[in-house]
Structures are given as structure tokens and as C-alpha cells.
Design a protein around this motif. Structure first.
Motif, PDB file in Angstrom:
ATOM      1  N   ASN A   1      41.639-110.796   4.137  1.00  8.43           N
ATOM      2  CA  ASN A   1      41.684-110.281   5.393  1.00  8.43           C
ATOM      3  C   ASN A   1      41.115-111.055   6.680  1.00  8.43           C
ATOM      4  N   VAL A   2      41.090-112.507   6.594  1.00  2.64           N
ATOM      5  CA  VAL A   2      40.682-113.227   7.688  1.00  2.64           C
ATOM      6  C   VAL A   2      41.694-113.484   8.590  1.00  2.64           C
ATOM      7  N   ASP A   3      41.634-112.944   9.619  1.00  5.57           N
ATOM      8  CA  ASP A   3      42.845-113.499  10.710  1.00  5.57           C
ATOM      9  C   ASP A   3      42.366-114.723  11.624  1.00  5.57           C
ATOM     10  N   ILE A   4      42.624-115.818  11.258  1.00  4.33           N
ATOM     11  CA  ILE A   4      42.089-117.004  11.770  1.00  4.33           C
ATOM     12  C   ILE A   4      42.038-117.145  13.350  1.00  4.33           C
ATOM     13  N   ASP A   5      43.170-116.584  13.797  1.00  4.02           N
ATOM     14  CA  ASP A   5      43.232-116.412  15.479  1.00  4.02           C
ATOM     15  C   ASP A   5      42.124-115.461  16.006  1.00  4.02           C
ATOM     16  N   GLN A   6      41.930-114.560  15.179  1.00  2.47           N
ATOM     17  CA  GLN A   6      40.875-113.529  15.628  1.00  2.47           C
ATOM     18  C   GLN A   6      39.380-114.064  15.582  1.00  2.47           C
ATOM     19  N   GLU A   7      39.374-114.693  14.524  1.00  5.93           N
ATOM     20  CA  GLU A   7      37.956-115.594  14.154  1.00  5.93           C
ATOM     21  C   GLU A   7      37.685-116.624  15.332  1.00  5.93           C
ATOM     22  N   MET A   8      38.976-117.399  15.563  1.00  7.37           N
ATOM     23  CA  MET A   8      38.373-118.356  16.428  1.00  7.37           C
ATOM     24  C   MET A   8      38.359-117.877  17.948  1.00  7.37           C
ATOM     25  N   SER A   9      38.751-116.587  18.158  1.00  8.62           N
ATOM     26  CA  SER A   9      38.488-115.957  19.618  1.00  8.62           C
ATOM     27  C   SER A   9      37.026-115.389  19.542  1.00  8.62           C
TER      28      SER A   9
ATOM     29  N   ALA B   1      34.794-118.595  20.251  1.00 13.60           N
ATOM     30  CA  ALA B   1      34.506-118.760  21.562  1.00 13.60           C
ATOM     31  C   ALA B   1      33.813-117.962  22.170  1.00 13.60           C
ATOM     32  N   GLU B   2      33.867-116.459  22.242  1.00 16.37           N
ATOM     33  CA  GLU B   2      33.183-115.460  22.821  1.00 16.37           C
ATOM     34  C   GLU B   2      31.534-115.855  22.333  1.00 16.37           C
ATOM     35  N   ASN B   3      31.245-116.040  21.125  1.00 22.46           N
ATOM     36  CA  ASN B   3      29.953-116.100  20.656  1.00 22.46           C
ATOM     37  C   ASN B   3      29.512-117.255  21.342  1.00 22.46           C
ATOM     38  N   GLN B   4      30.161-118.473  21.442  1.00 23.50           N
ATOM     39  CA  GLN B   4      29.582-119.659  22.038  1.00 23.50           C
ATOM     40  C   GLN B   4      29.460-119.420  23.511  1.00 23.50           C
ATOM     41  N   ILE B   5      30.104-118.725  24.215  1.00 23.76           N
ATOM     42  CA  ILE B   5      29.683-118.277  25.643  1.00 23.76           C
ATOM     43  C   ILE B   5      28.764-117.475  25.901  1.00 23.76           C
ATOM     44  N   TYR B   6      28.523-116.357  24.798  1.00 27.02           N
ATOM     45  CA  TYR B   6      27.210-115.809  24.925  1.00 27.02           C
ATOM     46  C   TYR B   6      25.988-116.551  24.583  1.00 27.02           C
ATOM     47  N   TYR B   7      25.942-117.550  23.736  1.00 27.63           N
ATOM     48  CA  TYR B   7      25.090-118.384  23.317  1.00 27.63           C
ATOM     49  C   TYR B   7      24.657-119.184  24.432  1.00 27.63           C
ATOM     50  N   ASN B   8      25.606-119.813  24.964  1.00 27.66           N
ATOM     51  CA  ASN B   8      25.285-120.564  26.222  1.00 27.66           C
ATOM     52  C   ASN B   8      24.689-119.792  27.297  1.00 27.66           C
ATOM     53  N   ALA B   9      25.134-118.688  27.683  1.00 20.51           N
ATOM     54  CA  ALA B   9      24.480-117.825  28.791  1.00 20.51           C
ATOM     55  C   ALA B   9      23.102-117.730  28.277  1.00 20.51           C
ATOM     56  N   LEU B  10      22.873-117.199  27.030  1.00 22.79           N
ATOM     57  CA  LEU B  10      21.393-116.752  26.698  1.00 22.79           C
ATOM     58  C   LEU B  10      20.510-118.283  26.746  1.00 22.79           C
ATOM     59  N   VAL B  11      21.009-119.314  26.524  1.00 26.75           N
ATOM     60  CA  VAL B  11      20.329-120.649  26.714  1.00 26.75           C
ATOM     61  C   VAL B  11      19.928-120.764  28.066  1.00 26.75           C
ATOM     62  N   GLU B  12      21.095-120.740  28.891  1.00 23.37           N
ATOM     63  CA  GLU B  12      20.795-120.983  30.364  1.00 23.37           C
ATOM     64  C   GLU B  12      19.785-120.004  30.822  1.00 23.37           C
ATOM     65  N   GLN B  13      19.811-118.630  30.496  1.00 22.03           N
ATOM     66  CA  GLN B  13      18.529-117.640  30.946  1.00 22.03           C
ATOM     67  C   GLN B  13      17.299-118.135  30.520  1.00 22.03           C
ATOM     68  N   LEU B  14      17.423-118.684  29.330  1.00 22.72           N
ATOM     69  CA  LEU B  14      15.994-119.176  28.703  1.00 22.72           C
ATOM     70  C   LEU B  14      15.402-120.304  29.651  1.00 22.72           C
ATOM     71  N   ASN B  15      16.324-121.540  29.814  1.00 22.14           N
ATOM     72  CA  ASN B  15      15.976-122.564  30.567  1.00 22.14           C
ATOM     73  C   ASN B  15      15.507-122.353  31.987  1.00 22.14           C
ATOM     74  N   GLY B  16      16.010-121.112  32.873  1.00 19.22           N
ATOM     75  CA  GLY B  16      15.639-120.874  33.795  1.00 19.22           C
ATOM     76  C   GLY B  16      14.373-120.182  33.869  1.00 19.22           C
ATOM     77  N   LYS B  17      14.055-119.601  32.923  1.00 20.60           N
ATOM     78  CA  LYS B  17      12.684-118.929  32.710  1.00 20.60           C
ATOM     79  C   LYS B  17      11.537-120.017  32.467  1.00 20.60           C
ATOM     80  N   PHE B  18      12.142-120.965  31.787  1.00 16.94           N
ATOM     81  CA  PHE B  18      11.009-122.033  31.526  1.00 16.94           C
ATOM     82  C   PHE B  18      10.971-122.903  32.755  1.00 16.94           C
ATOM     83  N   THR B  19      12.084-123.121  33.383  1.00 17.30           N
ATOM     84  CA  THR B  19      11.957-123.871  34.858  1.00 17.30           C
ATOM     85  C   THR B  19      10.983-123.169  35.746  1.00 17.30           C
ATOM     86  N   THR B  20      10.988-121.678  35.752  1.00 20.08           N
ATOM     87  CA  THR B  20      10.230-120.948  36.645  1.00 20.08           C
ATOM     88  C   THR B  20       8.739-121.081  36.241  1.00 20.08           C
TER      89      THR B  20
END
Length: 130
Positions: free
Chosen positions: A91-99, A102-121
Motif C-alpha cells: 500500500n505504498v503510494d510513491i507519489d504520496q511518500e515523496m510529497s 518534501a514536507e518533512n524536509q521543509i519542516y526540518y529545515n525550519a526547525l534548524v533555522e530556528q535553532l540557529n537563530g537561538k544560538f546566534t542570539t
């Protein structure tokens, strides 16, 4: 006294969640052609319950019910069993999994940016604003 605020802990938990989700999605993609493989997913509810754990309501009467939630130590990984996409029971839908990937990568990058901002502060504070 803690050096880091609660924000660091929440960002760390978010990164743990994103990392686990990445592994689960990658496993689903790797098993796209495996017969009878059921896609897995990480449930957000487990993380939400854990984040709300420290939250407690003020009790003005001893008869009031406490406002606590059970502590969950792990994210909940479940199998999707309600849909079958392929004739081989997979029941793996490859298109859905790729979506999801991508969504998870954006979420992860946003968290890393927030963490970098905290360390910069923190770095700015340590240097005295310079």
C-alpha cells in the motif's frame, strides 16, 4: 538555573520527530515493491501529548480533576492498513511518500533555522552585543 530555555528542548524534540519521520518515509520508499508491505507513518498525537505533559491547570478545589496527561516516551509509528494500492498487497503510494518527504524536509529545515537563530542570539549575548 538552566542555560537553555524550554525552546531548545522543544526544538530538539521537533528535530527528533522530523528525523524519525524521515527514516519511516525512507523505509516506505525503499519497500515500494515489497509484496504485502504496509506503509508506516509517525503519529503526531504522541508528540502533542508529550508536549502538553508539563501543562497543568490550577485546581481551586480538591474535588477538581487534575489536568495531567500520561507521559509518552516515544513517537507512535503505525502501519497504514486501510488501503491497498498494488495487486501484491503493498500500500505504498510513491507519489504520496515523496510529497511527505518534501514536507518533512521543509519542516526540518525550519526547525534548524530556528535553532540557529537561538544560538546566534546566545552568541551575541555572550559577546556583549558585539
Amino acid at each position: 538555573m538552566s542555560l537553555f530555555s524550554r525552546t531548545f528542548m522543544m526544538l530538539e524534540q521537533g528535530l527528533d520527530y522530523a528525523s524519525l519521520r524521515e527514516k519511516v518515509i525512507a523505509n516506505n520508499i525503499a519497500n515500494v515493491d515489497t509484496p504485502n508491505y504496509k506503509a508506516k507513518e509517525v503519529r503526531f498525537r504522541a508528540e502533542l501529548d508529550r508536549a502538553l505533559q508539563p501543562l497543568e491547570a490550577k485546581r481551586t478545589n480538591p474535588k477538581h480533576l487534575p489536568f495531567t496527561r500520561p507521559m509518552t516516551n516515544k513517537f507512535l509509528v503505525t502501519s497504514r492498513t486501510n488501503v491497498v494500492y498494488n495487486h501484491n498487497g503493498n500500500n505504498v503510494d510513491i507519489d504520496q511518500e515523496m510529497s511527505y518527504l518534501a514536507e518533512n524536509q521543509i519542516y526540518y529545515n525550519a526547525l534548524v533555522e530556528q535553532l540557529n537563530g537561538k544560538f546566534t542570539t546566545l552568541k551575541t549575548v555572550i559577546k556583549g552585543g558585539k
